[in-house]
Enzyme design. Sequence first.
Site, PDB file in Angstrom:
ATOM      1  N   TYR A  36      -4.543   6.888  34.630  1.00 31.89           N
ATOM      2  CA  TYR A  36      -3.769   8.137  34.700  1.00 31.89           C
ATOM      3  C   TYR A  36      -4.699   9.327  34.492  1.00 31.89           C
ATOM      4  CZ  TYR A  36      -0.249  11.531  32.903  1.00 31.89           C
ATOM      5  OH  TYR A  36       0.547  12.626  32.661  1.00 31.89           O
TER       6      TYR A  36
ATOM      7  N   TRP B 154       6.667   2.325  15.805  1.00 30.09           N
ATOM      8  CA  TRP B 154       5.639   1.455  16.394  1.00 30.09           C
ATOM      9  C   TRP B 154       4.256   1.979  16.004  1.00 30.09           C
ATOM     10  CZ3 TRP B 154       7.530   0.121  22.063  1.00 30.09           C
ATOM     11  CH2 TRP B 154       8.714  -0.625  21.961  1.00 30.09           C
TER      12      TRP B 154
ATOM     13  N   ARG C 251       0.169  14.439  16.507  1.00 27.36           N
ATOM     14  CA  ARG C 251       0.434  14.959  17.853  1.00 27.36           C
ATOM     15  C   ARG C 251       0.949  16.393  17.796  1.00 27.36           C
ATOM     16  NH1 ARG C 251      -2.102  11.226  18.945  1.00 27.36           N
ATOM     17  NH2 ARG C 251      -1.596   9.354  20.128  1.00 27.36           N
TER      18      ARG C 251
ATOM     19  N   LEU D 128      11.777  15.179  33.144  1.00 33.33           N
ATOM     20  CA  LEU D 128      11.808  15.970  31.906  1.00 33.33           C
ATOM     21  C   LEU D 128      11.311  17.405  32.119  1.00 33.33           C
ATOM     22  CD1 LEU D 128      11.806  16.145  28.755  1.00 33.33           C
ATOM     23  CD2 LEU D 128       9.527  15.104  28.822  1.00 33.33           C
ATOM     24  N   VAL D 129      10.131  17.550  32.709  1.00 34.13           N
ATOM     25  CA  VAL D 129       9.521  18.880  32.847  1.00 34.13           C
ATOM     26  C   VAL D 129      10.293  19.709  33.876  1.00 34.13           C
ATOM     27  CG1 VAL D 129       7.399  20.134  33.413  1.00 34.13           C
ATOM     28  CG2 VAL D 129       7.264  17.959  32.165  1.00 34.13           C
ATOM     29  N   GLY D 130      10.694  19.068  34.981  1.00 32.21           N
ATOM     30  CA  GLY D 130      11.465  19.779  36.005  1.00 32.21           C
ATOM     31  C   GLY D 130      12.755  20.347  35.432  1.00 32.21           C
TER      32      GLY D 130
ATOM     33  N   PRO E 182      -0.121  20.767  29.330  1.00 27.78           N
ATOM     34  CA  PRO E 182       0.749  20.810  28.151  1.00 27.78           C
ATOM     35  C   PRO E 182       0.458  19.651  27.198  1.00 27.78           C
ATOM     36  CG  PRO E 182       1.992  20.065  30.075  1.00 27.78           C
ATOM     37  CD  PRO E 182       0.567  20.244  30.515  1.00 27.78           C
TER      38      PRO E 182
END
Length: 318
Positions: free
Chosen positions: A140, A205, A212, A15-17, A167
């Site tokens: 993580y 969910w 966010r 995604l970020v790439g 980010p």
Amino acid sequence: MSGKKIILVTGSSGLVGHGIRAAIEQEGQREDEEWHFVSSKDADLQDRASTEALFEKIKPTHVIHLAALVGGLFRNLDHNLDFFRINTQINDNVLSTSHRYDVKKVISCLSTCNFPNETKYPINETMLHCGPPHETNFGYSYAKRMIDVQNKGYHMQHGRMFTSVIPTSVFGPHDNFNLHDGHVLPGLIRRAFDSKADGTPFVIWGTGSPRRQFIYSLDLGRLFLWVMREYNEVTPLILSAEADHEISIKEAAELISEAVGYHGAVIQDTSKSDGQFKKTVSNDKMRKYLPDFKFTPFKQAIKETCDWYAANADKVRK
Ligand code: NDP
């Protein structure tokens, strides 16, 4: 050409790439920059020899280090040990090999979920190590925090400019739309499309009340280009829109319904975990450098992402 930057982007198939690639395409490639986008197909960065072979081949002067084992709440919950061990190995290999190959600058990528669970708001860059992270993603988070520890060490011991950015939740084309492994926004987009196709209710969910801050991958890509060229502090930099751009998961689901053209029922599955209630961050440090940076309006970014999903439904990660 002398003084040319050879830029290696690890983990660039995600995604970020793709956000960075899109930003370069939008801006036009500069003559003094040569970009190399790699993924696990080019080198297994968990493996030291494979990492060194990659650096030997590319001989980068700059590294944007994105490669990581990444996942949403539910994948983290089940695999905290794997997230810690794999990410620690990848990061140690990339940073120590960058040092060995005399890389001028490394920018690694942390996440706002790496901040302490119990904290004051808004969160700023100085608070990264001020308490334990949320239980759901401690593996993580501790692995990511150790990047900051290494950056400080490489600077103090060897004078290196190894830094990091933080980010907020990223979304956009090329995200992981897997329901169990992915993040909240791509999960919602996938379920909204499925509900529209099947005529079943669109299920959020959890309660939908957690809040966010989201960042569009193309905006993040533009910010990465600036950090690579201009940011010269070892300490991390939060990359985020203003704190009042924070929205609830339920509000995001409503915007996604609109973008997808889903008009049926939206219901909550409260048997599912909510995760951290909020992670509001301050972008004061970023705004000191970039007072005029304009983020894509959230509604437009959601629409572009949903349109991309619809156009690529057969090949998206899900
Ligand atoms: P993705 O899961 O989309 O991509 C992960 C990338 O890492 C892929 O290119 C993958 O290669 C590569 N990779 C994984 N394991 C290895 C390995 N052993 N060796 C070499 N490459 C490997 O991640 P994102 O684009 O979402 O995230 C990029 C970075 O941004 C990560 O560091 C993440 O922590 C950070 N970040 C992401 C956020 C988000 O919301 N997505 C938020 C904040 C930070 P391949 O495709 O070949 O498997």
